[in-house]
Design a protein around this motif. Structure first.
Motif, short mmCIF file in Angstrom:
data_model
loop_
_atom_site.label_atom_id
_atom_site.label_comp_id
_atom_site.label_asym_id
_atom_site.label_seq_id
_atom_site.Cartn_x
_atom_site.Cartn_y
_atom_site.Cartn_z
N ARG A 1 -25.49 56.93 -8.88
CA ARG A 1 -24.98 57.22 -10.22
C ARG A 1 -26.11 57.57 -11.18
N THR A 2 -27.26 56.91 -10.98
CA THR A 2 -28.42 57.20 -11.83
C THR A 2 -29.62 57.43 -10.90
N THR A 3 -30.50 58.34 -11.32
CA THR A 3 -31.60 58.70 -10.42
C THR A 3 -32.80 57.79 -10.65
N ASP A 4 -32.56 56.49 -10.48
CA ASP A 4 -33.64 55.52 -10.63
C ASP A 4 -33.55 54.50 -9.50
N ILE A 5 -34.45 53.51 -9.52
CA ILE A 5 -34.50 52.55 -8.41
C ILE A 5 -33.19 51.77 -8.31
N GLU A 6 -32.63 51.41 -9.46
CA GLU A 6 -31.39 50.65 -9.45
C GLU A 6 -30.24 51.44 -8.81
N GLY A 7 -30.15 52.72 -9.22
CA GLY A 7 -29.10 53.57 -8.67
C GLY A 7 -29.20 53.66 -7.15
N SER A 8 -30.41 53.80 -6.68
CA SER A 8 -30.65 53.93 -5.24
C SER A 8 -30.44 52.59 -4.51
N THR B 1 -30.53 54.42 15.54
CA THR B 1 -31.12 54.95 14.30
C THR B 1 -30.13 55.82 13.53
N ALA B 2 -30.20 55.75 12.19
CA ALA B 2 -29.40 56.66 11.36
C ALA B 2 -30.23 57.05 10.14
N VAL B 3 -29.77 58.09 9.44
CA VAL B 3 -30.47 58.53 8.22
C VAL B 3 -29.61 58.19 7.01
N CYS B 4 -30.24 57.60 6.02
CA CYS B 4 -29.58 57.32 4.74
C CYS B 4 -30.11 58.33 3.74
N VAL B 5 -29.22 59.20 3.26
CA VAL B 5 -29.63 60.21 2.27
C VAL B 5 -29.02 59.83 0.92
N VAL B 6 -29.87 59.44 0.01
CA VAL B 6 -29.41 59.05 -1.34
C VAL B 6 -29.37 60.33 -2.17
N THR B 7 -28.16 60.77 -2.51
CA THR B 7 -28.03 62.09 -3.16
C THR B 7 -27.69 61.98 -4.65
N ASN C 1 -36.18 61.87 -5.10
CA ASN C 1 -37.48 61.47 -5.65
C ASN C 1 -37.90 60.12 -5.05
N ASP C 2 -39.04 59.61 -5.48
CA ASP C 2 -39.52 58.34 -4.95
C ASP C 2 -38.55 57.20 -5.28
N GLU C 3 -38.07 57.20 -6.50
CA GLU C 3 -37.16 56.13 -6.94
C GLU C 3 -35.95 56.04 -6.02
N GLY C 4 -35.42 57.22 -5.66
CA GLY C 4 -34.22 57.29 -4.82
C GLY C 4 -34.44 56.69 -3.44
N VAL C 5 -35.70 56.64 -3.01
CA VAL C 5 -36.01 56.03 -1.70
C VAL C 5 -36.40 54.56 -1.88
N ILE C 6 -37.20 54.28 -2.90
CA ILE C 6 -37.67 52.90 -3.10
C ILE C 6 -36.50 51.93 -3.23
N GLY C 7 -35.48 52.29 -4.01
CA GLY C 7 -34.33 51.39 -4.22
C GLY C 7 -33.63 51.08 -2.91
N ALA C 8 -33.34 52.11 -2.12
CA ALA C 8 -32.63 51.90 -0.84
C ALA C 8 -33.49 51.08 0.12
N VAL C 9 -34.79 51.36 0.13
CA VAL C 9 -35.70 50.62 1.02
C VAL C 9 -35.71 49.14 0.61
#
Ligand code: FCA
Length: 331
Positions: free
Chosen positions: A203-210, A163-169, A233-241
């Motif tokens: 680069r951008t705090t939206d789903i695409e950026g994430s 397991t690892a943690v992905c932190v979208v900053t 935010n939610d977007e930052g997690v939804i994109g990576a997921v």
């Protein structure tokens, strides 16, 4: 004599009343106009802030002017337009916190009052500006996310070495850095190894950026079998997921926890669970309704809003978000 002295003041009062009545009618102050400027009008959080600000406008009887101001030029033009329309104040989530001094100078030139929301103005000296601000208690909320990630990881009994943690900053924005730093601090405190916590900037705090960050993370760490995901935010997690789901991960191998509660509703409403496990629900009502009401009172009664207000968050999952949102007056 009696009649004259009796009538004269009465008549005088009557005339005065007519005069005042007429005067009130002709010179009645214009309806209060308040602007509400947001940096990302396409994000549901900001649409919710507008929706709740509109409720305040309808209840208190003022005009709300909603403006999407996505860059510096749009912000300054919008303030000019508000000034020209006779708006007495505005609430703003600025696209760039360093615009604070320019925003305040322009607002002052029209005699407009300002409340900043979500993202706090930074002055030329790098310090926060002395302008009324309503934001989330970013550090605490980040810590709640970190704790909730760890609790769910432990509950599922996932092997640490897989397991690892992905932190979208998005560290250039203070409230964002505080959130992700808080999540990391909480994870480390409960014993999650720091070297299995991987940060990457969007680069951008939206789903695409994430989404880009999530994809790159999978390429960087191909051996990780289970991911915990957090962001500002939610977007930052939804994109990576979504990036992870595109590469074969699913609700059994990803635990994503966002911050917000607006954009994630679509994830929770999907027929089966996704890797987006939970969010820390924050309140667009307090940020939208309260700021608009405070601005109205500031303009009409001279009551200054509180200088610094931090709102709280509550962790919700797809099982209880609906009920909690109703309790919070968000649905
Ligand atoms: C920032 C973020 C938004 C929201 C808000 C409270 O402005 O960009 O997504 O989280 O703070």
């Amino acid at each position: 004599m009696f009649l004259r002295s009796f009538l004269a003041p009465t008549l005088g009062v009557a005339l005065l009343a007519v005069a005042l009545g007429g005067c009130g009618g002709d010179n009645a102050p214009d309806r209060v106009k308040i602007g509400f400027l947001v940096k990302q009008p396409e994000e549901i959080w900001f649409q919710k802030e507008w929706e709740f600000a509109q409720q305040a406008a309808d209840r208190l009887g003022f005009d709300l002017i909603k403006i999407g101001a996505t860059d510096a030029e749009k912000v300054l033009t919008a303030i000019g337009n508000l000034g020209a329309q006779g708006a007495q104040g505005f609430i703003i989530c600025t696209p760039d916190v360093r615009l604070g001094p320019a925003i305040m100078a322009r607002a002052r030139s029209y005699g407009m009052k300002v409340i900043s929301v979500d993202d706090q103005f930074v002055g030329p000296d790098g310090h926060f500006m002395d302008v009324p601000y309503v934001g989330i208690s970013a550090s605490d909320i980040g810590r709640k996310v970190g704790m909730a990630l760890y609790d769910e990881f432990a509950r599922r009994g996932w092997p640490l070495e897989e397991t690892a943690v992905c932190v979208v900053t998005f560290e250039e924005l203070h409230t964002s850095k505080e959130r992700t730093d808080g999540a990391i601090a909480a994870l480390v405190e409960v014993g999650f190894p720091a070297d299995r916590i991987h940060k990457a900037g969007e680069r951008t705090t939206d789903i695409e950026g994430s989404f880009h960050v999530g994809s790159a993370m999978l390429t960087r760490f191909p051996d990780v079998k289970r991911w915990l995901v957090c962001s500002m935010n939610d977007e930052g997690v939804i994109g990576a997921v979504r990036a992870m789901e595109g590469r074969g991960f699913n609700a059994d191998t990803v635990i994503g926890i966002g911050i917000g509660g607006s954009s994630c509703v679509v994830e929770f409403q999907k027929s089966s669970p996704t890797g987006f496990y939970a969010t820390c629900l924050i309140s667009p009502k307090r940020h939208g309704y309260d700021t608009a009401e405070w601005m109205y009172k500031w303009i009409t009664e001279g009551v200054e809003p509180p200088k610094d207000t931090r709102t709280e968050g509550i962790i919700v999952t797809r099982d209880d978000y609906d009920q909690v949102m109703r309790e919070q007056g968000l649905l």
